[in-house]
Write an enzyme that holds these catalytic residues in place. Structure first.
Site, short mmCIF file in Angstrom:
data_model
loop_
_atom_site.label_atom_id
_atom_site.label_comp_id
_atom_site.label_asym_id
_atom_site.label_seq_id
_atom_site.Cartn_x
_atom_site.Cartn_y
_atom_site.Cartn_z
N SER A 1 46.36 52.49 61.06
CA SER A 1 45.37 51.45 60.85
C SER A 1 44.68 51.16 62.18
CB SER A 1 46.04 50.18 60.33
OG SER A 1 45.19 49.06 60.44
N TYR B 1 52.11 43.71 61.46
CA TYR B 1 51.49 44.92 60.92
C TYR B 1 50.95 45.80 62.04
CZ TYR B 1 48.60 47.88 57.92
OH TYR B 1 48.04 48.94 57.28
#
Length: 253
Positions: A151, A164
C-alpha cells in the site's frame, strides 16, 4: 503493463480471494488458463468465485479453481496448505499474497493492543508464514512468480494509519529481502501498490468517499496480472498501479 499473460497449466495461489482485488485477480488468472487455489475466510465469496470461474471455463475451456477456506491467523493451517499443494502438484507457479486487514484509523495511542496484534498477525506474520510454506514450491517452478500486495501507506505513513502503514512497510521489507535471496534463481518476487480501488477496505477507511469515483477492482487486477507472466524479468521492485511503472526504494545491484 496491461496485456494478459498466457497462464495455461500454471498453478496460482491467491489469498483474500473472496472479494475485492483478490477476487478479480483469481478470476482473471483462471480466465488466462491457471488452476487457481483460492484462499479466504469467507466461504460464500469463494463459492461465488468458483461459480464465475466454472461459467467462464464452460465458455472458453480455460481455468479451474480449488477453494481453501482459511484464516491467515491459522499458522498451522498455512503450513498444511503448503503440504497439500506439494502433495497434489509438487510445485507452485504463482503466489499472490493479497489478504490483509485495515485495523482502525485512529491516533496511535488510542489503538487497542488486540487490534494492533490482529493487523500484524494477518498482514505480517501470516504473509511471512505463507512465504515460508510455499517458497520451496515456487523454487520448483520453471518460472515462479510471487506478487505481494502492499500500500502507499507504507511510504506516506499518514497520521492515524500507524498499524496498517507499519504492517505494509514490514511486508515490503520481507518481500524485498526474499527477492534478493532468490535473485539468481528463476523466481521473481515483486510488490504491488494497488492505489485506490472500489473495495470494502477502502470504504471502511474513507466512509465519505463516493466509490463510483474510484477504479473498479477488476481494473486493478488487470494491471497486476502481467506480473505473473513467465517472461517477466524484474524482481524486488514495487509495481505502482496508478503510475503504471516499477519503482523501488533501492535499485537492485
Amino acid at each position: 503493463m496491461t496485456s494478459s499473460p498466457d497462464l495455461t497449466g500454471r498453478v496460482a495461489l491467491v489469498t483474500g480471494a473472496s472479494r475485492g482485488i483478490g477476487y478479480f485477480v483469481a478470476r482473471q488468472m483462471a480466465a488466462a488458463g491457471a488452476h487457481v487455489i483460492a484462499v479466504a475466510r469467507t466461504v460464500g465469496g469463494l463459492e461465488e468465485l468458483d461459480d464465475e470461474i466454472k461459467a467462464e471455463a464452460a465458455r472458453t475451456g480455460k481455468g479451474e479453481a480449488t477453494l481453501v477456506p482459511l484464516d491467515l491467523t491459522d499458522m498451522a493451517g498455512i503450513d498444511r496448505l503448503g503440504g497439500a499443494i506439494n502433495e497434489r502438484w509438487q510445485k507452485l507457479d504463482i503466489l499472490v499474497a493479497n489478504a490483509g486487514v485495515l485495523g482502525v484509523i485512529a491516533p496511535i495511542g488510542h489503538v487497542e493492543a488486540k487490534v494492533f496484534d490482529k493487523v500484524m498477525a494477518v498482514n505480517v506474520t501470516g504473509t511471512w508464514r505463507l512465504i515460508r510454506s510455499v517458497d520451496p514450491l515456487l523454487r520448483r517452478s520453471d518460472a515462479g512468480r510471487a506478487i505481494v500486495l502492499s500500500s502507499g501507506s507504507a511510504h506516506s505513513a499518514r497520521a492515524y494509519w500507524a498499524p496498517y502503514a507499519a504492517s505494509k512497510a514490514a511486508v515490503e521489507a520481507l518481500a524485498r529481502s526474499w527477492a534478493d535471496e532468490t535473485r539468481n534463481t528463476p523466481l521473481r518476487v515483486n510488490i504491488v501498490n494497488p492505489g485506490v480501488a472500489r473495495t470494502a477496505m477502502r470504504a471502511l477507511a474513507m466512509p465519505g468517499e463516493d466509490p463510483e469515483t474510484l477504479p473498479h477492482p477488476s481494473e486493478v487486477a488487470a494491471e497486476i496480472l502481467p506480473l505473473a507472466s513467465p517472461t517477466l524479468t524484474e524482481t524486488g521492485l514495487i509495481w505502482n498501479v496508478e503510475l503504471g511503472r516499477f519503482t523501488a526504494w533501492q535499485k537492485p545491484a
